[in-house]
Design a protein around this motif. Structure first.
Motif, PDB file in Angstrom:
ATOM      1  N   HIS A 172      17.999  -1.022  13.387  1.00  0.00           N
ATOM      2  CA  HIS A 172      17.395  -0.060  13.676  1.00  0.00           C
ATOM      3  C   HIS A 172      17.241   1.306  13.140  1.00  0.00           C
ATOM      4  N   ALA A 173      16.186   2.020  13.069  1.00  0.00           N
ATOM      5  CA  ALA A 173      16.342   3.302  12.502  1.00  0.00           C
ATOM      6  C   ALA A 173      15.635   4.495  13.440  1.00  0.00           C
ATOM      7  N   ALA A 174      15.939   5.516  13.633  1.00  0.00           N
ATOM      8  CA  ALA A 174      15.425   6.411  14.656  1.00  0.00           C
ATOM      9  C   ALA A 174      15.354   7.769  14.062  1.00  0.00           C
ATOM     10  N   LEU A 175      14.377   8.695  14.260  1.00  0.00           N
ATOM     11  CA  LEU A 175      14.368  10.260  14.113  1.00  0.00           C
ATOM     12  C   LEU A 175      14.367  10.706  15.495  1.00  0.00           C
ATOM     13  N   PHE A 176      14.909  11.978  15.590  1.00  0.00           N
ATOM     14  CA  PHE A 176      14.824  12.391  17.124  1.00  0.00           C
ATOM     15  C   PHE A 176      14.788  14.088  16.834  1.00  0.00           C
ATOM     16  N   ARG A 177      14.355  14.679  17.757  1.00  0.00           N
ATOM     17  CA  ARG A 177      13.846  16.205  18.012  1.00  0.00           C
ATOM     18  C   ARG A 177      14.162  16.558  19.604  1.00  0.00           C
ATOM     19  N   LYS A 178      14.892  17.688  19.669  1.00  0.00           N
ATOM     20  CA  LYS A 178      14.975  18.199  20.644  1.00  0.00           C
ATOM     21  C   LYS A 178      14.871  19.945  20.768  1.00  0.00           C
ATOM     22  N   GLU A 179      14.017  20.262  21.734  1.00  0.00           N
ATOM     23  CA  GLU A 179      13.783  21.880  21.605  1.00  0.00           C
ATOM     24  C   GLU A 179      14.442  22.285  23.065  1.00  0.00           C
ATOM     25  N   ILE A 180      15.407  23.173  22.933  1.00  0.00           N
ATOM     26  CA  ILE A 180      16.209  23.491  24.210  1.00  0.00           C
ATOM     27  C   ILE A 180      16.134  24.975  24.357  1.00  0.00           C
ATOM     28  N   ASP A 181      15.604  25.424  25.937  1.00  0.00           N
ATOM     29  CA  ASP A 181      15.726  26.703  26.152  1.00  0.00           C
ATOM     30  C   ASP A 181      16.539  27.032  27.376  1.00  0.00           C
ATOM     31  N   ASP A 182      16.984  28.486  27.155  1.00  0.00           N
ATOM     32  CA  ASP A 182      17.729  28.955  28.224  1.00  0.00           C
ATOM     33  C   ASP A 182      19.095  28.592  28.463  1.00  0.00           C
ATOM     34  N   PHE A 183      19.989  28.567  27.218  1.00  0.00           N
ATOM     35  CA  PHE A 183      21.204  28.134  27.200  1.00  0.00           C
ATOM     36  C   PHE A 183      22.186  28.918  28.300  1.00  0.00           C
ATOM     37  N   ILE A 216      17.416  20.531  17.832  1.00  0.00           N
ATOM     38  CA  ILE A 216      18.266  19.305  17.296  1.00  0.00           C
ATOM     39  C   ILE A 216      17.315  18.344  16.343  1.00  0.00           C
ATOM     40  N   ASN A 217      17.397  18.461  15.299  1.00  0.00           N
ATOM     41  CA  ASN A 217      16.733  17.442  14.644  1.00  0.00           C
ATOM     42  C   ASN A 217      17.801  16.367  14.114  1.00  0.00           C
ATOM     43  N   GLY A 218      17.426  14.955  14.267  1.00  0.00           N
ATOM     44  CA  GLY A 218      18.483  14.055  13.705  1.00  0.00           C
ATOM     45  C   GLY A 218      17.896  12.633  13.494  1.00  0.00           C
ATOM     46  N   ALA A 219      18.891  11.838  12.926  1.00  0.00           N
ATOM     47  CA  ALA A 219      18.347  10.503  12.357  1.00  0.00           C
ATOM     48  C   ALA A 219      19.392   9.505  12.628  1.00  0.00           C
ATOM     49  N   PHE A 234      34.771 -19.468  13.974  1.00  0.00           N
ATOM     50  CA  PHE A 234      34.662 -18.392  13.294  1.00  0.00           C
ATOM     51  C   PHE A 234      33.000 -17.721  13.595  1.00  0.00           C
ATOM     52  N   ASP A 235      32.237 -18.707  14.143  1.00  0.00           N
ATOM     53  CA  ASP A 235      30.775 -18.476  14.417  1.00  0.00           C
ATOM     54  C   ASP A 235      30.773 -17.599  15.740  1.00  0.00           C
ATOM     55  N   GLY A 236      31.850 -17.113  16.265  1.00  0.00           N
ATOM     56  CA  GLY A 236      31.740 -16.019  17.430  1.00  0.00           C
ATOM     57  C   GLY A 236      31.783 -14.598  16.677  1.00  0.00           C
ATOM     58  N   LEU A 237      32.184 -14.512  15.501  1.00  0.00           N
ATOM     59  CA  LEU A 237      32.390 -13.210  14.845  1.00  0.00           C
ATOM     60  C   LEU A 237      31.279 -12.465  14.848  1.00  0.00           C
ATOM     61  N   GLY A 238      31.066 -11.057  14.861  1.00  0.00           N
ATOM     62  CA  GLY A 238      30.096 -10.359  14.682  1.00  0.00           C
ATOM     63  C   GLY A 238      30.439  -8.966  14.313  1.00  0.00           C
ATOM     64  N   ILE A 239      29.516  -7.959  14.001  1.00  0.00           N
ATOM     65  CA  ILE A 239      29.525  -6.795  13.762  1.00  0.00           C
ATOM     66  C   ILE A 239      28.764  -5.852  14.258  1.00  0.00           C
ATOM     67  N   GLN A 240      28.879  -4.558  14.585  1.00  0.00           N
ATOM     68  CA  GLN A 240      27.983  -3.588  15.180  1.00  0.00           C
ATOM     69  C   GLN A 240      28.445  -2.362  14.456  1.00  0.00           C
ATOM     70  N   ALA A 241      27.363  -1.541  13.660  1.00  0.00           N
ATOM     71  CA  ALA A 241      27.779  -0.414  13.171  1.00  0.00           C
ATOM     72  C   ALA A 241      26.646   0.482  12.923  1.00  0.00           C
ATOM     73  N   SER A 242      26.959   1.858  13.138  1.00  0.00           N
ATOM     74  CA  SER A 242      25.971   3.008  13.149  1.00  0.00           C
ATOM     75  C   SER A 242      26.315   4.185  12.882  1.00  0.00           C
ATOM     76  N   TYR A 243      25.337   4.598  12.467  1.00  0.00           N
ATOM     77  CA  TYR A 243      25.225   6.275  11.500  1.00  0.00           C
ATOM     78  C   TYR A 243      24.530   7.379  12.342  1.00  0.00           C
ATOM     79  N   THR A 244      24.867   8.425  12.589  1.00  0.00           N
ATOM     80  CA  THR A 244      24.136   9.196  12.887  1.00  0.00           C
ATOM     81  C   THR A 244      24.349  10.768  12.552  1.00  0.00           C
ATOM     82  N   TYR A 245      23.179  11.387  11.868  1.00  0.00           N
ATOM     83  CA  TYR A 245      23.234  12.801  11.400  1.00  0.00           C
ATOM     84  C   TYR A 245      22.345  13.644  12.314  1.00  0.00           C
ATOM     85  N   ILE A 246      23.075  14.943  12.542  1.00  0.00           N
ATOM     86  CA  ILE A 246      22.377  15.882  13.439  1.00  0.00           C
ATOM     87  C   ILE A 246      22.361  17.431  12.705  1.00  0.00           C
ATOM     88  N   ASP A 247      21.255  17.986  12.614  1.00  0.00           N
ATOM     89  CA  ASP A 247      21.096  19.467  12.332  1.00  0.00           C
ATOM     90  C   ASP A 247      20.776  20.262  13.309  1.00  0.00           C
TER      91      ASP A 247
END
Length: 395
Positions: A172-183, A216-219, A234-247
């Motif tokens: 999967h690949a995703a882009l997201f944006r959040k606009e926040i008010d009233d900290f 917040i902008n990110g991918a 060994f057919d039960g072996l697997g892997i999950q990997a993810s990376y997140t970038y946030i500005d």
């Protein structure tokens, strides 16, 4: 002692919500689209009961008063309309594109909403003898505010998902944006409060307020795959990997002198990120699923992230004896952690588990950021590895 309002924090929070949603689909299109649209209507009623204290004031009879404590109560009723939209486009049988948009709220914590204020007094500069209220400066410094409203957010997400095999393989690949008010930030404001003599006076107040906004902008990218083509076992072996970038960017008004970070030499910091968010983070998980055995070996890492600025203990006096206090940013340094777990299910209903956390005994290091003096260690501590075993049964 507990009967005294000074030692109590009494609150009542009532939330009434109604939600309506409709599903839709356009299956006849070359690329079918389905989804839903909903609206959530929320009413939040808050009551906070505490106390208000005034330190004694010396002066003429029409000015002076003794130390006093009185009940202090605040009530609010707020309404929110929160729409949401979710869309899914089926580009192929195994490739989907999703879009989501929604509005959300985030309520203050119970401790943030405590009804408590203690008003102190001092003579204004140049005044030696108090002859009227104009000679007095009233102040309060609190880390609570029962008038705080929830933060609000408008958020958008678009993602692509590829299911490339029948055994749970997915990328999967995703882009997201959040606009926040009233900290929720501490600010310097002037409050009009009635003193023990019944006279309304201006009080210089430092307390939590709703102020500022952020974005917040990110991918994110990720993959999950079992290597079922390998020979057994060994057919039960697997892997999950993810990376997140946030500005992220915290937008605090330029005139909010009691909120923005400032160094001990009175220099400013410029654009600040939103607290608790790392710019970079990744997770790698090795998996095994076969014959009732389920095992995970997971490493997670995140880059340094802002904890707070001007928090308790990080608000020293300005240099050279100048009046006022600095508000220093404090970050948690880069941090990675290795965890492991394994479980075995037998007789269908029983599972024995073993878990281990922080196998590498990583340190948590705080960094105090100063412009001229550079970075300094604010704190450092290590947590030992933790182990747990358990047994689950289903009937």
């Amino acid at each position: 002692r507990l009967n005294h309002p000074q030692y109590r924090n009494q609150q009542r929070d009532t939330t009434v919500a109604a939600y309506m949603m409709t599903n839709f689909g356009f299956d006849d299109l070359a690329m079918p689209i389905d989804g839903n649209f909903g609206v959530r209507v929320v009413e939040i009623d808050n009551e906070a009961h505490g106390y208000e204290g005034w330190n004694s004031l010396e002066g003429p009879d029409d000015v002076k008063f003794n130390t006093s404590t009185s009940p202090y109560s605040v009530k609010h009723s707020r309404n929110y309309v929160l729409p949401s939209l979710n869309l899914r486009l089926k580009a192929t049988d195994d490739f989907f594109i999703r879009f989501a948009a929604s509005e959300a709220i985030w309520a203050p914590s119970f401790s943030d909403l405590q009804a408590k204020r203690i008003i102190t007094n001092s003579k204004k500069d140049g005044i030696t003898t108090v002859t009227s209220l104009d000679d007095v400066k009233f102040s309060q410094d609190q880390y609570t505010n029962p008038d705080l409203a929830p933060m609000t957010a408008t958020q958008f997400d678009i993602s692509a998902e590829w299911y490339f095999d029948e055994n749970g393989g997915m990328a999967h690949a995703a882009l997201f944006r959040k606009e926040i008010d009233d900290f929720f930030r501490r600010d310097n404001v002037v409050s009009e409060i009635q003193n023990p003599n019944g006279v309304v006076v201006p009080v210089n107040s430092t307390l939590y307020t709703n102020i500022g906004s952020g974005e917040i902008n990110g991918a994110e990218i990720g993959v999950s795959k079992f290597f079922d083509a390998l020979p057994a076992p060994f057919d039960g072996l697997g892997i999950q990997a993810s990376y997140t970038y946030i500005d992220s960017k915290a937008k605090i008004p330029a005139n909010a002198e009691g909120v923005s970070p400032v160094d001990t030499d009175r220099s400013k910091y410029g654009q600040m990120p939103i607290d608790q968010l790392s710019k970079n983070a990744y997770n790698i998980i090795g998996m095994y699923e076969k014959g009732g055995i389920s095992a995970r070996l997971a490493y997670s890492w995140r880059s340094k992230y802002l904890i707070t600025w001007g928090g308790n203990g990080f608000d020293p006096d300005f240099n050279f004896g100048a009046g006022g206090k600095a508000r220093l940013p404090v970050y948690n340094d880069d941090y990675g952690q290795l965890d492991a777990s394994i479980s075995y299910t037998f007789f269908d209903n029983y599972t024995v588990t073993a878990e281990a956390s922080n196998l590498l005994k990583e340190k948590t290091v705080g960094i105090m950021d100063q412009n001229g003096a550079g970075d300094n260690i604010a704190y450092s501590y290590a947590q030992d590895a933790r182990f747990a075993v358990g047994l689950r049964a289903k009937f």
